[in-house]
Motif scaffolding. Sequence first.
Motif, PDB file in Angstrom:
ATOM      1  N   UNK A 261       0.830  -1.208   0.000  1.00 29.76           N
ATOM      2  CA  UNK A 261       0.000   0.000   0.000  1.00 29.76           C
ATOM      3  C   UNK A 261       0.863   1.256   0.000  1.00 29.76           C
ATOM      4  N   UNK A 262       1.930   1.248   0.789  1.00 24.49           N
ATOM      5  CA  UNK A 262       2.806   2.411   0.877  1.00 24.49           C
ATOM      6  C   UNK A 262       3.520   2.665  -0.454  1.00 24.49           C
ATOM      7  N   UNK A 263       4.017   1.603  -1.085  1.00 24.63           N
ATOM      8  CA  UNK A 263       4.691   1.770  -2.371  1.00 24.63           C
ATOM      9  C   UNK A 263       3.737   2.313  -3.434  1.00 24.63           C
ATOM     10  N   UNK A 264       2.498   1.819  -3.420  1.00 24.51           N
ATOM     11  CA  UNK A 264       1.503   2.331  -4.371  1.00 24.51           C
ATOM     12  C   UNK A 264       1.220   3.805  -4.119  1.00 24.51           C
ATOM     13  N   UNK A 269       1.702   9.405  -5.690  1.00 21.58           N
ATOM     14  CA  UNK A 269       2.010  10.792  -5.338  1.00 21.58           C
ATOM     15  C   UNK A 269       3.007  11.415  -6.310  1.00 21.58           C
ATOM     16  N   UNK A 270       3.916  10.623  -6.827  1.00 23.92           N
ATOM     17  CA  UNK A 270       4.894  11.138  -7.785  1.00 23.92           C
ATOM     18  C   UNK A 270       4.269  11.401  -9.149  1.00 23.92           C
ATOM     19  N   UNK A 289       3.515  10.707   3.825  1.00 25.80           N
ATOM     20  CA  UNK A 289       4.456   9.661   3.417  1.00 25.80           C
ATOM     21  C   UNK A 289       5.468   9.390   4.525  1.00 25.80           C
ATOM     22  N   UNK A 290       5.944  10.446   5.174  1.00 24.93           N
ATOM     23  CA  UNK A 290       6.896  10.271   6.275  1.00 24.93           C
ATOM     24  C   UNK A 290       6.285   9.451   7.404  1.00 24.93           C
ATOM     25  N   UNK A 291       5.037   9.750   7.730  1.00 21.89           N
ATOM     26  CA  UNK A 291       4.366   9.018   8.810  1.00 21.89           C
ATOM     27  C   UNK A 291       4.174   7.546   8.447  1.00 21.89           C
ATOM     28  N   UNK A 292       3.877   7.262   7.178  1.00 17.83           N
ATOM     29  CA  UNK A 292       3.757   5.879   6.749  1.00 17.83           C
ATOM     30  C   UNK A 292       5.089   5.151   6.902  1.00 17.83           C
ATOM     31  N   UNK A 293       6.157   5.800   6.479  1.00 16.24           N
ATOM     32  CA  UNK A 293       7.480   5.183   6.577  1.00 16.24           C
ATOM     33  C   UNK A 293       7.890   4.922   8.017  1.00 16.24           C
ATOM     34  N   UNK A 342      -2.786   5.512   2.706  1.00 19.49           N
ATOM     35  CA  UNK A 342      -2.574   5.291   1.275  1.00 19.49           C
ATOM     36  C   UNK A 342      -3.869   5.493   0.498  1.00 19.49           C
ATOM     37  N   UNK A 343      -4.984   5.018   1.058  1.00 21.33           N
ATOM     38  CA  UNK A 343      -6.277   5.238   0.402  1.00 21.33           C
ATOM     39  C   UNK A 343      -6.601   6.733   0.370  1.00 21.33           C
TER      40      UNK A 343
END
Length: 387
Positions: A261-264, A269-270, A289-293, A342-343
């Motif tokens: 999910x994070x990679x998607x 986002x890019x 994104x930082x919080x997901x990582x 991610x959603x």
Amino acid sequence: MMQIDDPWHMLAEEERMFCDMLERICAEKIAPLAAETDETARFVHQQLAVLGEAGMMGANLPEVWGGGDISASALLRAVAIVAGACGSTASALTAHYLATDSILIGASEAQKQEWLPRAASGAALGAFALTEPTAGSDPADMKTRAHRTDKGWHLKGAKCFISNGGVADFLVVYAMSDPDKGHRGISAFIVPKDTPGLEGGAPEKTMGLKGGHVFTIGLDCELPHDALLGEEGRGFRTAMQVLDNGRIEVAAQCLGMARAAMDMAIAYAKERIIGGMALSERQGIRWMIADMGLAYNSALLLAQEAARQRTLAHKQGGRFSLASAQAKLGASEAAGKIADTALQLHGGYGYTRDFPIERINRDLRIMRIYEGSSEIQRNIISGNMLV
């Protein structure tokens, strides 16, 4: 040369090669079936056959029984790879591990010889039958009874939410053989699928993991003496040791799906341009994104520590219940937040079935419930802290 920031630096070279091979197989043969599996709710027989050929069905077992004999850290990585490709497949796989771990931990040598090589090859699929309608979090309340007979044992009762239960070739069933002893009166039994009186209904209509079926199982069975798994009265101890393993494998499933999910989300986002600027250039998105990582890496470290302790316990004896509970709780809670973020980052598209993010969110929800809910994990953790 190994990268300093490689999170899997502890794996042996052969284990890294196995995981690389598994990643290619999952990308080519399992991930493409994930959306169709979710839509049709067809059990993942085909995917498990692929994993059997790859050596994954016995990856949790020693080589002497036909297994892969890989470390707990490598198993963590391997299960995460499968889950990242298809949550349903990983769920059925790890349910199989619960059954084979039960035999590995609690069975006689003859029982291991009879069942483990076939299970490791994928020729025999297992199920772990512990949960009951009135005995989920506390197995000592189970109502399934095992009575001695002249010919062996009579099992009578019902189990619920048993992954693989209606399609498995064998079930490891936990039953109360001496109610006066509470949890010390629980024994375990190996029940082949063709046993008269073993009945599995239709699979439950679940929110997610639709290709990894769960069943209600009815039992009114006559079993031979040698159906008893190991010794009478040791079932609870076996089950708790199995669940220590299983909770790390739940953490692995969470890590795999959360990473997917994070990679998607990062890729989206890019690529997504709004107002002439990529989403990834906006500060609010970058913080998401930082919080997901951060959540992912924190959960990964907890799971890797639990895997390290699992390896140590298997070599030296002892338990790793605290570490496995922390890994399961940390990974399941983190994965839910990562998938939800991610959603959110995908906007309206993330809410549609055209994007895998919607399915991953549904598949992950059960991770905070099965193998002991988040609340049970908190009880285990606090119990260890308050001694």
